[in-house]
Design a protein around this motif. Structure first.
Motif, mmCIF file in Angstrom:
data_model
loop_
_atom_site.group_PDB
_atom_site.id
_atom_site.type_symbol
_atom_site.label_atom_id
_atom_site.label_comp_id
_atom_site.label_asym_id
_atom_site.label_seq_id
_atom_site.Cartn_x
_atom_site.Cartn_y
_atom_site.Cartn_z
ATOM 1 N N ASP A 275 88.015 7.152 13.528
ATOM 2 C CA ASP A 275 87.485 7.615 12.244
ATOM 3 C C ASP A 275 85.970 7.458 12.232
ATOM 4 O O ASP A 275 85.451 6.399 12.584
ATOM 5 C CB ASP A 275 88.115 6.792 11.112
ATOM 6 N N PRO A 276 85.226 8.512 11.837
ATOM 7 C CA PRO A 276 83.757 8.466 11.958
ATOM 8 C C PRO A 276 83.102 7.309 11.209
ATOM 9 O O PRO A 276 81.962 6.952 11.526
ATOM 10 C CB PRO A 276 83.310 9.815 11.378
ATOM 11 N N SER A 277 83.781 6.721 10.267
ATOM 12 C CA SER A 277 83.157 5.607 9.544
ATOM 13 C C SER A 277 83.042 4.363 10.427
ATOM 14 O O SER A 277 82.328 3.432 10.087
ATOM 15 C CB SER A 277 83.974 5.286 8.289
ATOM 16 N N LEU A 278 83.740 4.352 11.561
ATOM 17 C CA LEU A 278 83.828 3.125 12.348
ATOM 18 C C LEU A 278 82.820 3.016 13.487
ATOM 19 O O LEU A 278 82.896 2.098 14.300
ATOM 20 C CB LEU A 278 85.245 2.988 12.927
ATOM 21 N N THR A 279 81.874 3.942 13.555
ATOM 22 C CA THR A 279 80.929 3.967 14.680
ATOM 23 C C THR A 279 80.230 2.628 14.902
ATOM 24 O O THR A 279 80.233 2.083 16.015
ATOM 25 C CB THR A 279 79.873 5.071 14.440
ATOM 26 N N VAL A 280 79.645 2.078 13.850
ATOM 27 C CA VAL A 280 78.891 0.835 14.011
ATOM 28 C C VAL A 280 79.854 -0.325 14.270
ATOM 29 O O VAL A 280 79.594 -1.217 15.085
ATOM 30 C CB VAL A 280 77.997 0.574 12.786
ATOM 31 N N LYS A 281 80.990 -0.252 13.606
ATOM 32 C CA LYS A 281 81.993 -1.305 13.783
ATOM 33 C C LYS A 281 82.425 -1.379 15.255
ATOM 34 O O LYS A 281 82.549 -2.469 15.826
ATOM 35 C CB LYS A 281 83.201 -0.997 12.897
ATOM 36 N N LEU A 282 82.631 -0.232 15.873
ATOM 37 C CA LEU A 282 83.041 -0.236 17.277
ATOM 38 C C LEU A 282 81.902 -0.689 18.190
ATOM 39 O O LEU A 282 82.135 -1.370 19.187
ATOM 40 C CB LEU A 282 83.551 1.144 17.682
ATOM 41 N N ALA A 283 80.678 -0.334 17.812
ATOM 42 C CA ALA A 283 79.530 -0.807 18.595
ATOM 43 C C ALA A 283 79.466 -2.335 18.525
ATOM 44 O O ALA A 283 79.024 -2.994 19.475
ATOM 45 C CB ALA A 283 78.244 -0.186 18.072
ATOM 46 N N ARG A 284 79.936 -2.880 17.395
ATOM 47 C CA ARG A 284 79.945 -4.342 17.236
ATOM 48 C C ARG A 284 81.113 -4.949 18.024
ATOM 49 O O ARG A 284 80.945 -5.928 18.748
ATOM 50 C CB ARG A 284 80.070 -4.673 15.746
ATOM 51 N N GLU B 237 81.514 -8.010 20.571
ATOM 52 C CA GLU B 237 82.271 -9.206 20.149
ATOM 53 C C GLU B 237 83.458 -9.490 21.075
ATOM 54 O O GLU B 237 83.891 -10.620 21.208
ATOM 55 C CB GLU B 237 82.788 -9.034 18.709
ATOM 56 N N THR B 238 83.986 -8.419 21.688
ATOM 57 C CA THR B 238 85.114 -8.627 22.608
ATOM 58 C C THR B 238 84.619 -8.873 24.032
ATOM 59 O O THR B 238 85.417 -9.057 24.945
ATOM 60 C CB THR B 238 86.021 -7.377 22.644
ATOM 61 N N CYS B 239 83.313 -8.845 24.200
ATOM 62 C CA CYS B 239 82.690 -9.008 25.520
ATOM 63 C C CYS B 239 83.008 -7.847 26.455
ATOM 64 O O CYS B 239 82.838 -7.949 27.677
ATOM 65 C CB CYS B 239 83.076 -10.340 26.167
ATOM 66 N N GLU C 171 83.083 -16.543 19.085
ATOM 67 C CA GLU C 171 84.495 -16.521 19.443
ATOM 68 C C GLU C 171 84.753 -15.156 20.092
ATOM 69 O O GLU C 171 84.511 -14.126 19.487
ATOM 70 C CB GLU C 171 85.330 -16.655 18.158
ATOM 71 N N LYS C 172 85.176 -15.199 21.340
ATOM 72 C CA LYS C 172 85.409 -13.946 22.075
ATOM 73 C C LYS C 172 86.690 -13.301 21.565
ATOM 74 O O LYS C 172 87.773 -13.867 21.691
ATOM 75 C CB LYS C 172 85.515 -14.280 23.567
ATOM 76 N N LYS C 173 86.586 -12.128 20.992
ATOM 77 C CA LYS C 173 87.759 -11.462 20.424
ATOM 78 C C LYS C 173 88.564 -10.770 21.521
ATOM 79 O O LYS C 173 87.991 -10.331 22.523
ATOM 80 C CB LYS C 173 87.309 -10.426 19.404
ATOM 81 N N PRO C 174 89.875 -10.650 21.348
ATOM 82 C CA PRO C 174 90.661 -9.901 22.341
ATOM 83 C C PRO C 174 90.208 -8.439 22.388
ATOM 84 O O PRO C 174 89.877 -7.860 21.343
ATOM 85 C CB PRO C 174 92.105 -10.002 21.841
ATOM 86 N N VAL C 175 90.176 -7.857 23.567
ATOM 87 C CA VAL C 175 89.665 -6.499 23.723
ATOM 88 C C VAL C 175 90.494 -5.509 22.907
ATOM 89 O O VAL C 175 90.013 -4.436 22.518
ATOM 90 C CB VAL C 175 89.602 -6.102 25.224
ATOM 91 N N GLU C 176 91.698 -5.865 22.640
ATOM 92 C CA GLU C 176 92.579 -5.015 21.842
ATOM 93 C C GLU C 176 91.914 -4.612 20.515
ATOM 94 O O GLU C 176 92.103 -3.499 20.031
ATOM 95 C CB GLU C 176 93.885 -5.765 21.573
ATOM 96 N N GLU C 177 91.119 -5.503 19.956
ATOM 97 C CA GLU C 177 90.477 -5.189 18.666
ATOM 98 C C GLU C 177 89.491 -4.030 18.813
ATOM 99 O O GLU C 177 89.310 -3.237 17.903
ATOM 100 C CB GLU C 177 89.764 -6.428 18.110
ATOM 101 N N PHE C 178 88.866 -3.983 19.965
ATOM 102 C CA PHE C 178 87.948 -2.873 20.256
ATOM 103 C C PHE C 178 88.737 -1.588 20.547
ATOM 104 O O PHE C 178 88.360 -0.493 20.122
ATOM 105 C CB PHE C 178 87.060 -3.255 21.452
#
Ligand SMILES: Cc1ncc(C[n+]2csc(CCOP(=O)(O)OP(=O)(O)O)c2C)c(N)n1
Ligand code: SF4
Ligand code: SF4
Ligand SMILES: [Mg+2]
Lengths: 402, 301, 104
Positions: free
Chosen positions: B213-222, B226-228, B251-258
């Protein structure tokens, strides 16, 4: 003016040096390597004041030239054969952006098989890239045509890139006496380049190289067409001015011993051989003339037709071919004849590919064949001279029968 | 209101939510108006300059796909000769940088041209319709690395371009994410203060190619950081002792979140083994960088 | 239509994409609730067009009882260009931007 004994590459390097390019970008390839070598020496010795970019490929060399020219600089490069082929994509871009880049080409055959010797296939393969194309017959012409090329390329009525071809080894590596003009004389002939449409200046932020949609693309191509047509007049002007300034006459097409029933048409270094042949043949009573093509793009169709008036057979002798068709020079000659009502027969002789010598014997064969065509004993068409045709067929047959 | 330098204008035709203009805008805001841009063929070039319009308010040059670095070299040489000074910034996509333009980039860096090259990394050839590049991550779907029944997406991991450029000994190499704007701006500032070739690889979430979803661009860049998955680091002169992670997640997040919001990884999220493979790649990469960072900080190199 | 043609396809009109009103692409429309907006300008930083402007502090109301905030430039969405991506709403730290159905 100083007379020097120079190989063709050095003469071309002198042409570039006298033009005072701001930026040179180049990549080595036989037979034109000596050009960037010589320029590098002059720069290293502080004799020349240019930025030299020794790129990692010819593609990048021409790309750097485009970048520098788009910034507003005068630029130069040199290449040959595979290197010119690798530049192909960027050749179209340079002309589409109307950047007056000048380049020297050591005319060399294309792979495969790999071959470092002379023919014109490299430049002919770039015929339709929108560059002006000139062919030198001598080292003197190589030097002079580079200066003339800059003069025309940078003319505001033109703004098109130009390449000057000099035949591999026959010119590039052969020493001749060359009149090297004085820098001040050249400076007068070729003043500093002042860009009007292409520059990169934060004070005047323009965009160069946008996307052209069907709504506009064709207008830009038409503009190139018009510029190339205007170049025809500007080239003649520039050559005449060159003659006045340096005392050497140039023309886009050079006739020799006019008025013959058979007219030979050639480009590049074999033109000298052609003239020697024509002179001899005339003494033996043959009715044969010669036209040397110096400017291949733009092509002077109407002027050529004037020079062909009265001819019965036009024999185009060339060092390149368009497989499945006829030689590229013959194509233009055919158009000139058709367009301007020259009723002669046209024969196309393919010679000297991959460095095979083009000799008086070849021209004798051209003449003999042309005479048979004249008498109606032979159909005009394409003739490959001095080739082991039987051996070729034998080898092919082995494959057919396998 | 004081006038602020806006290097780009709206009205361009980037997809809604495209992250590439965010990178461009902030790199150029940092560089200021005395800048010349050279752009490789790709989404950014196409959507920003449909004749007779241009989004750019700085001088801008596009030549071809694979030669932004070579063209920028020519611009630099010309400026030098003309006695003018300006920042020269090249923008290239991952394809134009890591694949077809890699040789020209390597040449530019080796020759030492004073250019900042910014790779906007959307991890595929987006302009031609989402084909895989060497910068496409492991197992990602693209139109040429489809998530098939036998072959589940791209079979090779992401090419470490920034490392390779660092190995040239480039004076400054860094990675960046628009979600860490202060970090990104600082890196641009640092880069521009150094003479010679500089390289910044900025991750660019692409709503169309990554399928989110286009609203998530910055969130995914984050989340990439965050998931390293996409660590932020910098290095000078190819010297490992200068290597620094510029951001270490608490706190290293699981890559799944990305991966979760991106439909290019849908097949991965349905298959624990595939997910594990990506996590393993991320973990190994991160461990290596963390170790290097610690060794460098503690002067153990 | 008169075509604009330049030599070499040069575009001497910097920033001219502004003639294209990409607001027509929008299906969702961001609306700023100024009573919540703390004027951090994060939406302004991240709008990819950019279609968010910084305007005079007094042009819009600030949250009540926050005089320091009221002195900061206010943000304003330029609906001529906003494509409705929703990044501003997503990134706003105080949820002051709401995405509503676009009515045309
Ligand atoms: C020599 C050449 N090959 C292929 C293309 C087609 N092409 C244009 S853009 C592009 C992909 C660009 O990918 P990338 O560099 O990642 O930029 P993006 O579009 O993703 O922003 C391709 C394959 C081209 N223009 N030139
Ligand atoms: S395809 Fe991706 S990179 Fe290209 S404009 Fe759309 S969002 Fe941006
Ligand atoms: S919705 Fe997207 S385009 Fe519109 S103002 Fe917000 S960030 Fe900008
Ligand atoms: Mg890409």
């Amino acid at each position: 003016m100083v007379v020097m004994t120079l190989e063709g590459n050095e003469a071309a390097a002198w042409g570039a040096r006298l033009a005072r390019p701001d930026v040179i970008a180049a990549y080595p390839i036989t037979p034109s390597t000596h050009i960037p070598e010589r320029l590098s020496e002059w720069i290293a010795d502080g004799i020349m004041d240019s930025e030299m970019i020794l790129t990692e490929s010819e593609h990048s060399a021409l790309s750097a030239c485009v970048g520098a020219s788009a910034t507003g600089a005068r630029v130069f490069t040199a290449t040959a054969s595979q290197g010119l082929a690798l530049m192909h994509e960027i050749l179209h871009i340079a002309s589409g952006m109307r950047l007056p880049i000048v380049m020297a080409i050591g005319n060399r055959a294309l792979s495969a098989p790999i071959n470092i010797w002379c023919d014109h296939q490299d430049m002919m393969s770039q015929r339709d890239t929108g560059w002006m194309q000139f062919f030198a017959e001598s080292n003197q012409e190589a030097l002079d045509l580079i200066l003339i090329a800059y003069k025309v390329a940078e003319d505001r009525r033109v703004l098109l890139p130009a390449m000057v071809g000099l035949d591999a080894f026959t010119l590039t590596h052969t020493f001749e006496q060359v009149d090297v003009p004085e820098q001040e004389e050249v400076d007068r002939y070729l003043p500093k380049y002042r860009p009007v449409h292409a520059f990169l200046d934060p004070e005047r932020p323009i965009t160069q190289g946008p996307l052209g949609t069907p709504q506009h693309y064709m207008e830009f191509k038409y503009a190139q067409y018009e510029a190339m047509n205007r170049a025809k007049g500007v080239i003649v002007e520039a050559m005449e001015e060159f003659g006045r300034a340096f005392g050497r006459e140039y023309a886009p097409l050079v006739p020799f011993s006019p008025g013959g029933e058979i007219v030979l048409v050639t480009m590049g270094s074999m033109s000298g051989t052609a003239r020697v042949f024509v002179r001899g043949a005339r003494q033996e009573g043959e009715s044969v003339s010669h036209v040397k093509v110096v400017a291949f793009r733009p092509f002077y169709h109407s002027k050529l037709a004037e020079l062909l008036a009265g001819a019965k057979v036009v024999a185009v002798v060339e060092r390149a071919f368009s497989y499945g068709s006829v030689g590229p020079l013959a194509q233009d000659v055919a158009y000139a004849m058709h367009r301007y009502g020259i009723k002669a027969k046209l024969a196309n002789f393919i010679v000297g590919l991959g460095g095979r010598d083009v000799t008086l014997r070849d021209f004798s064969e051209v003449l003999e064949t042309s005479k048979r065509i004249l008498k109606g004993e032979e159909d005009p068409g394409v003739f490959w001279l001095n080739v082991a045709k039987e051996e070729v067929l034998k080898a092919e047959e082995v494959i057919w029968n396998a | 209101m004081p006038e602020e330098f806006e290097p780009i204008a709206p009205g361009h035709s980037a997809c809604a939510g495209c992250g590439s203009t965010q990178i461009v805008r902030w790199v150029l805001k940092e560089a200021g108006p005395n800048t010349i841009v050279v752009n490789a063929t790709g989404c950014l070039e196409v959507f920003s300059t449909t004749y007779p319009y241009t989004m750019w308010r700085v001088p801008w040059l596009h030549v071809a796909f694979e030669n932004a670095a070579a063209a920028a070299s020519g611009v630099e040489a010309a400026l030098k000769r003309m006695g003018k000074k300006a920042h020269i910034i090249a923008f290239g996509g991952d394809g134009g940088t890591a694949d077809i333009g890699f040789q020209a980039l390597s040449g530019m860096v080796e020759r030492g041209h004073d250019v900042l090259y910014v790779m906007y990394d959307n991890e595929a050839y987006m302009n031609t319709g989402i084909q895989r590049s060497s910068s496409t991550p492991l197992l990602a779907w693209t139109t040429t690395s489809p998530a098939g029944k036998v072959i589940p997406g791209k079979q090779q991991p992401k090419k470490p371009v920034a490392w390779i450029i660092a190995a040239h000994g480039a004076p400054y190499v860094a990675t960046a994410s628009i979600a860490y704007l202060t970090d990104l701006r600082k890196k641009v500032r640092t880069a521009l203060s150094i003479k010679g070739p500089k390289f910044i690889q900025a991750i660019q979430p692409c709503t169309t190619g990554w399928r989110f979803d286009p609203s998530l661009t910055v969130k995914l860049a984050r989340l990439a950081v965050e998931t390293c998955y996409f660590p932020l680091w910098e290095m000078r002169n190819g010297d490992l002792r200068t290597f620094r992670l510029t951001y270490i997640p608490k706190e290293k997040k699981p890559v799944e979140e990305f991966l979760r919001p991106q439909r290019r990884f849908r097949h991965v999220l349905q298959n624990p083994d595939l997910l594990e493979r990506i996590q393993k790649w991320v973990d190994e990469n991160w461990e290596r960088m963390l170790k290097l960072h610690e060794a460098a900080v503690n002067q153990k190199l | 239509m008169v075509k604009k043609v330049t030599v070499g396809a040069v575009v001497p009109w910097p920033g001219s994409t502004a003639e294209n009103k990409t607001g027509s692409w929008r299906t969702l429309k961001p609306v700023i609730h100024y009573e919540k907006c703390i004027r951090c300008a994060i939406c302004w930083m991240y709008c990819p067009e950019p279609a968010i402007l910084k305007v005079d502090p007094d042009k819009y109301p600030a949250p009540e009882g926050k005089p320091a905030i009221a002195k900061l430039p206010a943000v304003e969405i330029d609906y001529d260009y906003c494509k409705g991506c929703g990044i501003c709403a997503e990134e706003c730290p105080v949820n002051a931007i709401e995405m509503v159905e676009e009515v045309k």
